[in-house]
Scaffold this motif. Structure first.
Motif, short mmCIF file in Angstrom:
data_model
loop_
_atom_site.label_atom_id
_atom_site.label_comp_id
_atom_site.label_asym_id
_atom_site.label_seq_id
_atom_site.Cartn_x
_atom_site.Cartn_y
_atom_site.Cartn_z
N HIS A 44 -1.08 -17.78 33.37
CA HIS A 44 0.33 -17.50 33.10
C HIS A 44 0.71 -16.08 33.48
O HIS A 44 1.89 -15.79 33.71
N ALA A 45 -0.28 -15.17 33.56
CA ALA A 45 0.01 -13.80 33.97
C ALA A 45 0.51 -13.77 35.41
O ALA A 45 1.31 -12.89 35.78
N LEU A 46 0.06 -14.71 36.23
CA LEU A 46 0.52 -14.77 37.61
C LEU A 46 2.00 -15.14 37.67
O LEU A 46 2.77 -14.58 38.44
N ARG A 47 2.39 -16.09 36.84
CA ARG A 47 3.81 -16.47 36.78
C ARG A 47 4.65 -15.31 36.25
O ARG A 47 5.75 -15.05 36.75
N HIS A 48 4.14 -14.61 35.25
CA HIS A 48 4.86 -13.45 34.73
C HIS A 48 5.01 -12.37 35.80
O HIS A 48 6.04 -11.68 35.85
N THR A 49 4.00 -12.22 36.62
CA THR A 49 4.08 -11.24 37.71
C THR A 49 5.18 -11.62 38.69
O THR A 49 5.93 -10.76 39.16
N LEU B 76 5.37 -21.04 39.46
CA LEU B 76 5.11 -22.27 38.71
C LEU B 76 4.23 -22.00 37.49
O LEU B 76 3.39 -21.11 37.51
N ARG B 77 4.44 -22.78 36.45
CA ARG B 77 3.54 -22.78 35.30
C ARG B 77 2.25 -23.49 35.70
O ARG B 77 2.24 -24.32 36.61
#
Length: 260
Positions: free
Chosen positions: A201-206, A106-107
């Motif tokens: 947002h780095a978590l979503r990219h991960t 999720l964003r």
């Protein structure tokens, strides 16, 4: 103007374009030297039905004032960095927020926009309202669901708000957590964990990178991440060079076996 980024320059040009557009409302003959949006891409909308069905789609040159912006790839966290960042979180609320981004994709704005009724812990589904108010259903990771369950039972303050994640203390206790509040939380935990790239947002990219490395179908990734265009989803493939090399070597092996 070399010291300004292309994005900054283009935003200022967009502001200038808005002023000319306003002038055009009073003077139809006024020319906008910085076209933007549809008028910069197409001479006409080019609908395929209705009154404009006879029109031809023709490209109109972009304004020479606009600068090309570099397309950057999403930046993902390494497994140790992601683990260190999550381990630094102390409340069930913050763990649930991080889990929804890291394991459900999720964003941050989608997480903050969740209502309690949007989460079906038993059925393991989340109803997410994304960009443009578009809704999608996302599978709920069972571990994240368990964290949300504990948060709801033991930590979430009593409130009239329907929002899932609320401010826990202070003058705004019981109100929905804000983007500024979320940024403050992650800023603090980046410092204590030492994970400088630990932005929400780095978590979503991960999450997207892990899917790409696992070889998940691009259309499935697009549905999970809520991308309007598959080209956006395809960028995650470039973040998985080891997976790409493995697929390349496997394809070469198959071709060699067929040639024998």
């Amino acid at each position: 103007m070399d010291r300004y980024a292309a994005t900054t320059i283009n935003r200022r040009l967009a502001a200038i374009s808005g002023l000319y557009s306003f002038t055009g409302l009073r003077d139809p003959n006024a020319i906008n030297p910085v076209p933007r949006g549809r008028e910069a891409r197409w001479l006409v909308a080019g609908e395929r039905s209705g009154m404009l069905a006879h029109t031809r789609r023709r490209r109109q040159p972009r304004s020479a004032l606009r600068l090309r912006e570099a397309r950057t790839l999403p930046v993902a966290l390494s497994a140790p960095d992601a683990a260190a960042l999550v381990a630094s979180l102390r409340t069930w609320r913050d763990r649930a927020i991080a889990g929804l981004m890291l394991w459900c994709g999720l964003r941050s704005c989608e997480v903050l926009g969740l209502n309690v009724t949007d989460v079906d812990i038993g059925g393991r589904w989340i109803t997410v309202t994304g960009k443009g108010a578009k809704q999608r259903r996302v599978p709920l990771d069972p571990d994240v669901g368990a964290v949300i369950d504990v948060y709801l039972l033991a930590e979430r303050p009593e409130s009239d708000s329907d929002r899932l994640f609320l401010v826990a203390k202070g003058a705004t206790r019981g109100q929905g957590l804000t983007p500024a509040g979320l940024r403050t939380i992650f800023r603090y935990h980046r410092e204590i964990s030492g994970v400088t790239g630990g932005h929400p947002h780095a978590l979503r990219h991960t999450f997207g990178t892990v899917l790409a490395e696992a070889g998940v179908d691009l259309a499935v990734m697009q549905a999970l991440l809520g991308h309007a265009h598959v080209d956006t989803t395809a960028r995650y493939v470039h973040l998985a060079p080891v997976h790409v090399k493995g697929e390349f070597d496997a394809a070469r092996a198959r071709l060699r076996n067929q040639a024998r």
